[in-house]
Design a protein around this motif. Structure first.
Motif, PDB file in Angstrom:
ATOM      1  N   TYR A  86       0.822  -1.217   0.000  1.00  0.00           N
ATOM      2  CA  TYR A  86       0.000   0.000   0.000  1.00  0.00           C
ATOM      3  C   TYR A  86       0.852   1.262   0.000  1.00  0.00           C
ATOM      4  O   TYR A  86       0.584   2.199  -0.758  1.00  0.00           O
ATOM      5  N   VAL A  87       1.867   1.295   0.845  1.00  0.00           N
ATOM      6  CA  VAL A  87       2.684   2.518   0.965  1.00  0.00           C
ATOM      7  C   VAL A  87       3.333   2.846  -0.379  1.00  0.00           C
ATOM      8  O   VAL A  87       3.335   4.002  -0.802  1.00  0.00           O
ATOM      9  N   THR A 145       2.409   6.111  -2.427  1.00  0.00           N
ATOM     10  CA  THR A 145       3.496   7.048  -2.723  1.00  0.00           C
ATOM     11  C   THR A 145       3.595   7.307  -4.221  1.00  0.00           C
ATOM     12  O   THR A 145       3.731   8.457  -4.654  1.00  0.00           O
ATOM     13  N   ASP A 146       3.534   6.236  -5.006  1.00  0.00           N
ATOM     14  CA  ASP A 146       3.596   6.392  -6.463  1.00  0.00           C
ATOM     15  C   ASP A 146       2.426   7.235  -6.982  1.00  0.00           C
ATOM     16  O   ASP A 146       2.613   8.123  -7.817  1.00  0.00           O
ATOM     17  N   ALA A 147       1.229   6.949  -6.488  1.00  0.00           N
ATOM     18  CA  ALA A 147       0.054   7.713  -6.915  1.00  0.00           C
ATOM     19  C   ALA A 147       0.186   9.176  -6.496  1.00  0.00           C
ATOM     20  O   ALA A 147      -0.131  10.091  -7.266  1.00  0.00           O
ATOM     21  N   GLY A 148       0.658   9.397  -5.277  1.00  0.00           N
ATOM     22  CA  GLY A 148       0.861  10.768  -4.808  1.00  0.00           C
ATOM     23  C   GLY A 148       1.893  11.510  -5.629  1.00  0.00           C
ATOM     24  O   GLY A 148       1.710  12.686  -5.969  1.00  0.00           O
TER      25      GLY A 148
END
Length: 92
Positions: free
Chosen positions: A4-5, A9-12
């Motif tokens: 999830y992290v 992080t990638d999406a953010g």
């Protein structure tokens, strides 16, 4: 353990990169738009200068607002971490 992290992080990061590009394009368009207008000339009659030293500048408002937002985010993170710690059962 979930990934999830990494996904978050990638999406953010993708969102922030897109936002930065949109902001840069907006600034370029604003500059081009403003360049189409000639600077205002002085009026034929005297206008008293408006000075208000007691009013904050746009820069001061921006700095104060973002300083508050940073403090708020730090406080909210601390609260969330304490809430998670309090709601997680103790390991035996």
């Amino acid at each position: 353990m979930s990934n999830y992290v990494k996904l978050a992080t990638d999406a953010g990061d993708q969102y922030l990169a897109s936002l930065a590009e949109i902001q840069e394009n907006f600034l370029k368009a604003s500059t081009a738009f403003a360049a189409r207008f000639t600077p205002a000339t002085a009026p034929a009659f005297a206008v008293p200068a408006f000075t208000a030293p007691e009013l904050p500048t746009a820069q001061e408002i921006t700095e104060a607002s973002f300083a508050f937002a940073q403090k708020l985010l730090k406080q909210q993170k601390g609260f969330a971490e304490k809430l998670l710690a309090a709601s997680t059962p103790a390991a035996k």
